[in-house]
Design a protein around this motif. Structure first.
Motif, PDB file in Angstrom:
ATOM      1  N   GLN A  95     -22.245 105.896  53.115  1.00  0.00           N
ATOM      2  CA  GLN A  95     -21.396 105.466  51.992  1.00  0.00           C
ATOM      3  C   GLN A  95     -20.725 106.651  51.280  1.00  0.00           C
ATOM      4  OE1 GLN A  95     -23.076 104.869  48.399  1.00  0.00           O
ATOM      5  NE2 GLN A  95     -21.366 103.716  47.525  1.00  0.00           N
ATOM      6  N   HIS A  96     -21.205 107.857  51.532  1.00  0.00           N
ATOM      7  CA  HIS A  96     -20.552 109.067  51.006  1.00  0.00           C
ATOM      8  C   HIS A  96     -20.419 110.065  52.157  1.00  0.00           C
ATOM      9  CE1 HIS A  96     -21.769 107.654  46.987  1.00  0.00           C
ATOM     10  NE2 HIS A  96     -22.995 107.542  47.464  1.00  0.00           N
ATOM     11  N   ASP A 109     -22.031 102.523  42.025  1.00  0.00           N
ATOM     12  CA  ASP A 109     -21.016 102.953  42.999  1.00  0.00           C
ATOM     13  C   ASP A 109     -21.001 102.032  44.229  1.00  0.00           C
ATOM     14  OD1 ASP A 109     -23.535 103.923  43.901  1.00  0.00           O
ATOM     15  OD2 ASP A 109     -22.549 105.380  45.199  1.00  0.00           O
ATOM     16  N   ILE A 110     -21.965 101.119  44.301  1.00  0.00           N
ATOM     17  CA  ILE A 110     -22.048 100.178  45.417  1.00  0.00           C
ATOM     18  C   ILE A 110     -21.349  98.863  45.079  1.00  0.00           C
ATOM     19  CG2 ILE A 110     -23.680  98.763  46.789  1.00  0.00           C
ATOM     20  CD1 ILE A 110     -24.009 101.685  47.455  1.00  0.00           C
ATOM     21  N   ASP A 157     -26.573 105.091  51.616  1.00  0.00           N
ATOM     22  CA  ASP A 157     -26.786 106.451  51.100  1.00  0.00           C
ATOM     23  C   ASP A 157     -27.514 107.363  52.095  1.00  0.00           C
ATOM     24  OD1 ASP A 157     -25.499 106.335  48.619  1.00  0.00           O
ATOM     25  OD2 ASP A 157     -27.235 105.446  47.631  1.00  0.00           O
TER      26      ASP A 157
HETATM   27 FE   LIG Z   1     -24.224 105.889  46.857  1.00  0.00          FE
END
Ligand SMILES: [Fe+2]
Ligand SMILES: [Fe+2]
Length: 253
Positions: A219-220, A80-81, A162
């Motif tokens: 990031q989320h 996801d990165i 994260d």
């Molecule tokens: Fe992530």
């Protein structure tokens, strides 16, 4: 369609957050991407997965000329990165990608060649960008064994990857955290399970609490600003993570 929103601007120095995609299939985790610009140069932090490349590319293009992106930053190796790397390189083969030295022979499986990567040593490094300098801050074992964040001391913006992540339900889908106590429920399980080391966490909290940070950008989930930055660091410092925070996992097999 993803939204692009400027979160900091001072002349040509700018941070743009690429957030929320209501059209994204629900089996993919929602991610935030960030573009930092100074003068004619931009850096894209954690460009995201290959599935969302079209949404990220079009959101970026609404806010800036994507040809200004000279650098990609990969905080760690997760899909996801950075699994969109090959698609970004197709757009601009000259892109350079900053990443931990630990992942420098793994991430090329997603794309690139021996000219593409700039390996960051464990202690971190400065990243020049236009008229400013960003800092790659070590965050090893939070959660990846080779993990970096970005600190922008001029903008006082800290990209925390994260760390600070929250899994938000659609009805709490805000850009900024607006009720810290309520926000805890969306991030507690994630941090307990994904963050592997209490020692690494405490060391990070100690170092990062000394920085001047106006916005902490994960990031989320939602961005922490103002007093919520310190609130988050204090909360994280007090959380038990890894096997200590997951008794059920520790006992298994
Ligand atoms: Fe992530
Ligand atoms: Fe991750």
């Amino acid at each position: 369609m993803k939204k692009a929103q400027a979160i900091y601007q001072n002349g040509s120095h700018r941070w743009v957050a690429i957030v929320r995609d209501p059209d994204k299939p629900s089996y993919l985790i929602d991610t935030n991407e960030y573009v930092v610009t100074s003068g004619a140069e931009s850096l894209l932090a954690d460009p995201g997965g290959m599935e969302i490349f079209p949404a990220v590319f079009s959101a970026v293009s609404r806010e800036l000329d994507p040809r200004s992106i000279r650098y990609i930053f990969a905080s760690h190796q997760d899909p996801d990165i950075i699994s969109s790397l090959a698609l970004w390189l197709e757009f601009n083969p000259q892109l350079r990608c900053y990443l931990s030295w630990l992942w420098a022979s793994f991430i090329p499986h997603f794309g690139g060649n021996d000219q593409t990567f700039v390996a960051i040593p464990d202690e971190g490094m400065k990243i020049p960008l236009g008229a400013i300098e960003l800092v790659a801050v070590p965050a090893h074992y939070l959660h990846s064994s080779g993990n970096f964040h970005i600190y922008d001391p001029h903008a006082r913006v800290y990209f925390s990857d994260d760390v600070g992540a929250a899994l938000l339900p659609p009805e709490d889908d805000m850009l900024f955290v607006n009720d810290f106590d309520r926000h805890i429920r969306f991030m507690e399980g994630f941090h307990r399970r994904w963050m592997g080391s209490n020692e690494a966490k405490n060391n990070w909290c100690e170092r990062v609490s000394r920085l001047k940070i106006d916005m902490l950008c994960p990031q989320h989930g939602a961005i922490f600003r103002g007093a919520d930055v310190g609130r988050f660091i204090d909360w994280f410092a007090g959380l038990k993570v890894g096997l200590d925070g997951n008794a059920a996992v520790g006992k298994r097999g």
